[in-house]
Design a protein around this motif. Structure first.
Motif, PDB file in Angstrom:
ATOM      1  N   ASP A 165       0.809   0.683   4.701  1.00  0.00           N
ATOM      2  CA  ASP A 165       1.178   1.543   3.573  1.00  0.00           C
ATOM      3  C   ASP A 165      -0.015   1.924   2.700  1.00  0.00           C
ATOM      4  N   ALA A 200      11.593   8.669   6.474  1.00  0.00           N
ATOM      5  CA  ALA A 200      11.047   7.316   6.669  1.00  0.00           C
ATOM      6  C   ALA A 200       9.610   7.215   6.148  1.00  0.00           C
ATOM      7  N   LYS A 201       9.240   8.080   5.201  1.00  0.00           N
ATOM      8  CA  LYS A 201       7.900   8.051   4.604  1.00  0.00           C
ATOM      9  C   LYS A 201       7.980   7.443   3.209  1.00  0.00           C
ATOM     10  N   ILE A 202       6.899   6.798   2.805  1.00  0.00           N
ATOM     11  CA  ILE A 202       6.834   6.231   1.462  1.00  0.00           C
ATOM     12  C   ILE A 202       6.626   7.361   0.462  1.00  0.00           C
ATOM     13  N   GLU A 230      10.979   4.259   0.142  1.00  0.00           N
ATOM     14  CA  GLU A 230      10.920   5.016   1.393  1.00  0.00           C
ATOM     15  C   GLU A 230      12.058   6.034   1.429  1.00  0.00           C
ATOM     16  N   ALA A 283       7.972  -0.753  -2.015  1.00  0.00           N
ATOM     17  CA  ALA A 283       7.745   0.629  -1.608  1.00  0.00           C
ATOM     18  C   ALA A 283       9.080   1.365  -1.654  1.00  0.00           C
TER      19      ALA A 283
END
Length: 184
Positions: free
Chosen positions: A19, A73-75, A68, A66
């Motif tokens: 990350d 599925a991205k931070i 998400e 984090a």
């Protein structure tokens, strides 16, 4: 039942070593928005920080997560609690969103999940947030969530060559329960 940490738009999860690049982007976004100015950190510095976070032991009351986005599925950001005083029953928290992911409801959903955990599971009575007085978007978000302005610390922080006011906002567990159903 879905996970406690999964909402309609986001999932809160622990920080993973991979990350680091997202957190490096968040630091750049914060500098561009005028929030904070820190010396530049190397990519290796962010890698080491993320690895440390991924293996750090949580004390239960102070932690970082984090945020998400479920659809990609991205931070998209991060949220965490800090400065917890279990004896007095209060804690503070912070949230940051990547510039491309603001005003999409991610922060609001993440904050509600964090507050639900801290109020219902950890039995805290009060949450505090410190917000730069000129950060209108963050002030508006907190008001929508039910936070109340409790005070203003004049010229409390120095960045971008001048002093800035810090707005202290708070929410009590009972206020949260009235505004945010536990079944959401």
């Amino acid at each position: 039942m879905t996970s406690f940490w999964t909402g309609k738009r986001v999932r809160l999860r622990g920080i993973e070593p991979d990350d680091w690049a997202a957190f490096m982007r968040f630091a750049v976004d914060e500098e561009r928005s005028g929030d904070l100015l820190n010396p530049p950190r190397s990519a290796e510095g962010f890698r080491a920080w993320a690895k440390e976070q991924a293996t750090a032991k949580s004390d239960g009351d102070c932690f970082g997560l984090a945020i998400e986005a479920l659809d990609t599925a991205k931070i998209v950001g991060a949220v965490g609690s800090h400065h917890a005083d279990p004896r007095a029953g209060w804690f503070e928290y912070g949230v940051t969103m990547g510039a491309d992911h603001r005003r999409k409801g991610y922060a609001a959903e993440a904050v509600v999940m964090l507050l639900r955990f801290m109020f219902a599971e950890r039995r805290f009575h009060k949450c505090g947030a410190r917000i730069f007085a000129d950060n209108e978007a963050s002030l508006a978000l907190h008001r929508r969530l039910g936070f109340v302005e409790e005070g203003r610390l004049r010229d409390q922080v120095f960045f971008a060559g001048q002093h800035h006011d810090l707005v202290m906002m708070g929410m009590l567990a009972g206020e949260f329960a009235q505004l945010h159903s536990t079944s959401q």
